[in-house]
Each structure stands twice: as structure tokens, then as C-alpha cells.
Enzyme design. Sequence first.
Site, mmCIF file in Angstrom:
data_model
loop_
_atom_site.group_PDB
_atom_site.id
_atom_site.type_symbol
_atom_site.label_atom_id
_atom_site.label_comp_id
_atom_site.label_asym_id
_atom_site.label_seq_id
_atom_site.Cartn_x
_atom_site.Cartn_y
_atom_site.Cartn_z
ATOM 1 N N GLU A 164 -1.573 13.387 -47.523
ATOM 2 C CA GLU A 164 -2.746 13.297 -46.358
ATOM 3 C C GLU A 164 -2.724 14.713 -45.937
ATOM 4 O OE1 GLU A 164 -2.220 11.683 -42.375
ATOM 5 O OE2 GLU A 164 -0.400 10.739 -43.319
ATOM 6 N N CYS A 213 -0.347 7.757 -44.112
ATOM 7 C CA CYS A 213 1.009 7.473 -44.779
ATOM 8 C C CYS A 213 1.130 6.698 -45.829
ATOM 9 C CB CYS A 213 1.945 7.357 -43.395
ATOM 10 S SG CYS A 213 2.129 8.531 -42.288
ATOM 11 N N THR A 236 6.941 14.650 -32.744
ATOM 12 C CA THR A 236 6.831 13.708 -34.050
ATOM 13 C C THR A 236 6.274 14.573 -35.256
ATOM 14 O OG1 THR A 236 4.684 12.818 -33.488
ATOM 15 C CG2 THR A 236 6.670 11.701 -32.259
ATOM 16 N N SER A 255 -2.088 3.913 -31.628
ATOM 17 C CA SER A 255 -1.546 3.829 -32.808
ATOM 18 C C SER A 255 -0.123 3.103 -32.891
ATOM 19 C CB SER A 255 -1.175 5.253 -33.242
ATOM 20 O OG SER A 255 0.058 5.860 -32.722
ATOM 21 N N HIS A 282 8.288 2.232 -41.921
ATOM 22 C CA HIS A 282 7.752 3.436 -41.716
ATOM 23 C C HIS A 282 8.197 4.127 -40.525
ATOM 24 C CE1 HIS A 282 5.037 6.895 -41.617
ATOM 25 N NE2 HIS A 282 4.364 6.304 -40.544
ATOM 26 N N LYS A 293 10.946 -0.572 -32.342
ATOM 27 C CA LYS A 293 9.992 -1.464 -31.942
ATOM 28 C C LYS A 293 9.414 -2.227 -32.828
ATOM 29 C CE LYS A 293 7.640 2.195 -28.986
ATOM 30 N NZ LYS A 293 7.904 1.659 -27.627
ATOM 31 N N ASN A 344 8.856 13.253 -38.916
ATOM 32 C CA ASN A 344 7.686 12.573 -39.746
ATOM 33 C C ASN A 344 7.373 13.154 -40.854
ATOM 34 O OD1 ASN A 344 5.954 10.628 -40.571
ATOM 35 N ND2 ASN A 344 4.626 10.508 -38.686
ATOM 36 N N SER A 379 -2.064 5.068 -41.018
ATOM 37 C CA SER A 379 -3.106 4.853 -40.038
ATOM 38 C C SER A 379 -4.496 4.831 -40.647
ATOM 39 C CB SER A 379 -2.878 6.035 -39.080
ATOM 40 O OG SER A 379 -1.817 6.011 -38.142
HETATM 41 P P1 HMG Z 1 4.251 10.198 -24.935
HETATM 42 O O1 HMG Z 1 3.197 9.550 -24.358
HETATM 43 O O2 HMG Z 1 4.484 11.543 -24.521
HETATM 44 O O3 HMG Z 1 5.538 9.377 -24.765
HETATM 45 O O4 HMG Z 1 4.224 10.190 -26.630
HETATM 46 P P2 HMG Z 1 6.147 8.080 -23.782
HETATM 47 O O5 HMG Z 1 5.803 8.290 -22.316
HETATM 48 O O6 HMG Z 1 5.519 7.005 -24.450
HETATM 49 O O7 HMG Z 1 7.517 8.102 -24.134
HETATM 50 C C1 HMG Z 1 8.070 7.782 -25.200
HETATM 51 C C2 HMG Z 1 9.455 7.153 -24.956
HETATM 52 O O8 HMG Z 1 10.634 7.932 -24.476
HETATM 53 C C3 HMG Z 1 9.411 5.824 -24.254
HETATM 54 O O9 HMG Z 1 10.145 4.790 -24.748
HETATM 55 C C4 HMG Z 1 9.879 6.381 -22.841
HETATM 56 O O10 HMG Z 1 10.477 5.084 -21.780
HETATM 57 C C5 HMG Z 1 11.059 7.263 -23.334
HETATM 58 P P3 HMG Z 1 9.391 3.307 -25.154
HETATM 59 O O11 HMG Z 1 8.623 2.979 -24.021
HETATM 60 O O12 HMG Z 1 8.193 3.859 -26.108
HETATM 61 O O13 HMG Z 1 10.528 2.533 -25.607
HETATM 62 N N1 HMG Z 1 11.542 8.157 -22.379
HETATM 63 C C6 HMG Z 1 12.844 8.463 -22.194
HETATM 64 N N2 HMG Z 1 13.765 7.948 -22.713
HETATM 65 C C7 HMG Z 1 15.045 8.482 -22.227
HETATM 66 N N3 HMG Z 1 15.215 9.701 -21.329
HETATM 67 C C8 HMG Z 1 14.166 10.258 -20.776
HETATM 68 C C9 HMG Z 1 12.975 9.563 -21.153
HETATM 69 N N4 HMG Z 1 11.558 9.889 -20.879
HETATM 70 C C10 HMG Z 1 10.861 8.837 -21.498
HETATM 71 N N5 HMG Z 1 14.190 11.062 -19.983
HETATM 72 C C11 HMG Z 1 3.739 9.012 -28.643
HETATM 73 C C12 HMG Z 1 4.735 9.232 -27.361
HETATM 74 C C13 HMG Z 1 4.392 8.034 -29.906
HETATM 75 C C14 HMG Z 1 2.517 8.347 -28.069
HETATM 76 C C15 HMG Z 1 3.538 10.410 -29.081
HETATM 77 O O14 HMG Z 1 4.758 11.189 -29.630
HETATM 78 C C16 HMG Z 1 2.559 10.407 -30.243
HETATM 79 O O15 HMG Z 1 1.272 10.470 -30.024
HETATM 80 N N6 HMG Z 1 2.955 10.715 -31.451
HETATM 81 C C17 HMG Z 1 2.049 10.696 -32.809
HETATM 82 C C18 HMG Z 1 1.682 9.229 -33.160
HETATM 83 C C19 HMG Z 1 2.660 8.323 -33.759
HETATM 84 O O16 HMG Z 1 3.769 8.684 -34.169
HETATM 85 N N7 HMG Z 1 2.340 7.310 -33.841
HETATM 86 C C20 HMG Z 1 3.213 6.105 -34.333
HETATM 87 C C21 HMG Z 1 2.491 4.871 -34.693
HETATM 88 S S1 HMG Z 1 1.140 5.504 -36.046
HETATM 89 C C22 HMG Z 1 2.190 5.942 -37.694
HETATM 90 O O17 HMG Z 1 3.213 5.431 -37.509
HETATM 91 C C23 HMG Z 1 1.253 6.703 -38.506
HETATM 92 C C24 HMG Z 1 1.449 8.085 -38.536
HETATM 93 O O18 HMG Z 1 2.650 8.195 -39.327
HETATM 94 C C25 HMG Z 1 0.270 8.715 -39.453
HETATM 95 C C26 HMG Z 1 -0.105 8.363 -40.772
HETATM 96 O O19 HMG Z 1 -0.042 7.173 -41.216
HETATM 97 O O20 HMG Z 1 -0.334 9.223 -41.533
HETATM 98 C C27 HMG Z 1 1.535 8.793 -37.097
#
Ligand code: HMG
Length: 396
Positions: free
Chosen positions: A81, A113, A156, A206, A244, A253, A287, A320
Site C-alpha cells: 500500500e 494490509c 505505530t 480502526s 495481523h 485485543k 507495523n 483497513s
Molecule cells: P492513542 O489514542 O494515543 O492511545 O493511540 P490510547 O489512549 O488508546 O492508549 C493506548 C493504550 O495504552 C491503552 O491501552 C492505554 O490504556 C494504554 P488499551 O486501553 O488499548 O488496552 N496506556 C498505558 N499503558 C501503560 N502505561 C501508561 C499508559 N498510558 C496509556 N502510562 C492508537 C492508540 C492505536 C489509536 C494509535 O496509535 C493509532 O491511531 N494507530 C494507528 C492505527 C492502528 O494501528 N489501528 C489498528 C487497527 S487497524 C489495522 O490494523 C490496519 C492498519 O495496519 C492499516 C492497514 O490495514 O493498512 C493500521
Amino acid sequence: MQAGLESLGIAVPPTYVELAELAKARGVAPGKYVDGLGVTRMAVPQVEEDTVTLAARAARMAMEAAGCTTEDVGMLVVGTETAVDHSKPVSSYVQGLLGLSTRCRVFETKHACYGGTAALLLAMDWVRSGSAKGKKALIICSDIARYGVGTPGEPTQGAGAVALLVSDKPKLLAFETGKTGAYAKDVMDFWRPLYSKDAVVDGHYSVQCYLDALEGAYKAYQEAAGDAGGEGMYSDRFAALVYHVPYGKMSRKAHRHVRTLDGDKDVDASFDRLVGPSLVLPSQVGNIYTGSMYLALASLLSCSREDLTGKRVGLFSYGSGSCAEFFSAVVQPEAQARVKALGLENLLEKRRALSIPEYEAIMAAREKLDDKPAEETPGEGFRYQGTRDHKRIYAR
Ligand code: HMG
């Protein structure tokens, strides 16, 4: 006729960023990235590396591991991609760099992906149908995952390629014919407009889209396999589950969701046994989009202490947008020894850590990559040298 993986190859950049360092630089508690997301290091590509060079390196490793000649390959597909051209596929450059035969189908596939999985499943059917006539398919998943500096997606990122040599002589994995469950839905969870180098993402949405797709594909798999019901948890019919992995926590999760669907009350109890070994290498790379699930598969075969010979592995690929598939394969004798012999853990250990200013300078330089006039760059192996007359120039 059976079909499966005869060998695999991996390419990662020689440099990475420690996520604890990135967190400090962004004013975030390191625990959020390392424990919260489950990633320790994130691969950062050098300026002379792109989707093509990573793909070619991974392919060379897969071909050498199997003693495969340039004439043996009858199909070359790159799932990506983060392609380098709107028209000419990454696979054409790779064909040239590897000197593959002209008697070869060469093209590129895209669906976030899931693009590499689409190509793999197609190649599997090509082999099973007999159309391959003894030739092999080289399927390469290659990407550079990029989000904006300072955005929630930044920790990520990652970069790398996984090459999969598919044939009627599976020495690593034999895929189970007809045992696949697909799920697709038009959603806007993650995308990259044509004018942008960085992905746009609705992060928390996502995660939900991924879980919805997992549920749909897992149920479709059970229907296709025709063996639902019976004793015990359905997911215990697999010796390992490979999801993935955009970041390690997403696999946790995913596994919780599968165990909840199975009716498990203690959804984390089986995580280390069924999923743990598949996350060792991804936690050091981040990733790599199309290649992420296949890096996790390589991690399983390289790092698991259990003898998986003859056992079934479940694989979940998510792209996605979205399209997903749950499918399964059986581990072949000596597969683990063959993957261990590639020295993948050592390959990751030999990389160099970048300081945060060095990483930011590379990200800024990559912005202007396509305007870079071609020049000789020092070094060995496949390298992107810039453009001349709008043509990309590579050293080999
Ligand atoms: P965010 O909103 O900044 O993070 O971004 P958050 O507030 O959700 O915190 C992440 C985790 O850290 C949480 O755990 C917190 O509790 C924990 P969870 O509730 O999820 O279990 N946390 C802590 N843990 C330990 N010590 C601390 C602490 N503080 C917080 N001090 C988000 C997170 C994934 C949304 C962001 O990184 C993002 O947007 N990433 C990109 C999108 C992504 O990877 N999505 C995954 C699903 S889609 C997919 O896999 C397809 C993809 O690969 C693309 C494709 O297909 O081409 C992305």
C-alpha cells in the site's frame, strides 16, 4: 495437489528508534508505547531504502533459502500500500533487480494490509489448479508505514518486507484447501489519499473495525471448515494463532475477542501459549502493513519452543477499508529449524539505534525523496539512488 510455503525471507532497515526514547521526546509516559501499545522498537528506513529495495532483499533471502533459480519463478506479485508509482508495479522493479525470467506473470495487489494475503491466496489456487506446471510463485509483502510526526499513529510506524515462496512442495506450511473465511465492509478507518505520503487514520474506530472483521472472518471460517460445535473452545483446535499486528496490544485485543466468542471466561489465560511467540519479532520492528502478519508467522516458527510439526496454525489478515480473512495451515516437518536457520533474531539485533533528531531528519529527507536527482550512493546491495528523466534508478 497441496500448496504452501516452501521458504520465506525477511528484510528490515538497518536502523530503528527505541519507543521509550520517542515517548520521552513527545512528553508521553514510556509505558504507554512499550506496555500500552506493546512495541519496543520501530524500524526506520534509510533514505536509499524504499518498498522496492526491501522487497528485493526479502525475495533474495527466500529464493536462496529454497535454492530457487530465476527460471523457477512463474508468478511474482508484490502486495503493498506504499507503492512507488501509480502505474508501474513495484514487482516490475523487483523482477529487474533479481533478473527473473521474462516468462513470468508480474503485477501488484492493493488492499491496505490485506494486499499480500490476496496475492498469497491467489497464488495458492494457481498452484493447486495445476496451472503453475511446477513453477513457483514469489509473493512479497513490502511497505513503509508512515504517520505524521507527533500524531497518535507515530509510535505505530515501521518498515520491512516479507517474501513468501509458494509451491507444490511446502517445506514450511501447507495451507488447508477451502478452509478460509472472508469478511469485507466499506469503512473509513484508515486510508492514504493520493496526494499524501502519510496515512490518515481514525485510530480508535480502526480498532473496532479490525475486531468486527475478525468476528466476521472467524465465523465464516468455522462455516467453511464445517467443524463448528464439538468439545472445548474452537480456538484450542489451533496450536497457535497469528493475528495481523499493527502493534502487539492489538493482537491481545484480537485474541480476547476470539476467546470471548468461544465463551471463555478467562480471556487472557491462553494468550502466552497461543499468541506470545508470534509477537517477539514484530515488537522489535513495528507495523510493516502487508507483511505484519507474515512477520508474526516467521516469529512463531523462529521463536516458539513447542514442536509445532503437524499442528494447525490459524492466521488472521486484516486490511483497513476493509477486507479480512481467517485461514489455516499445517506446520511441516523441520519448518522451525529452517526458519531458525535464517537467523532473524540476530538480523534484528545487528541494527543501529537512531537518536530522535536523526529519525526526524530522515523523515524530513524522505518527504523530498522523489525530487532527488539520481546519484551514485556508496554501499552494497539494492539501493534507491533517486530519479533521472522521471525514472527511478536503483543500484544492485
Ligand atoms: P492513542 O489514542 O494515543 O492511545 O493511540 P490510547 O489512549 O488508546 O492508549 C493506548 C493504550 O495504552 C491503552 O491501552 C492505554 O490504556 C494504554 P488499551 O486501553 O488499548 O488496552 N496506556 C498505558 N499503558 C501503560 N502505561 C501508561 C499508559 N498510558 C496509556 N502510562 C492508537 C492508540 C492505536 C489509536 C494509535 O496509535 C493509532 O491511531 N494507530 C494507528 C492505527 C492502528 O494501528 N489501528 C489498528 C487497527 S487497524 C489495522 O490494523 C490496519 C492498519 O495496519 C492499516 C492497514 O490495514 O493498512 C493500521
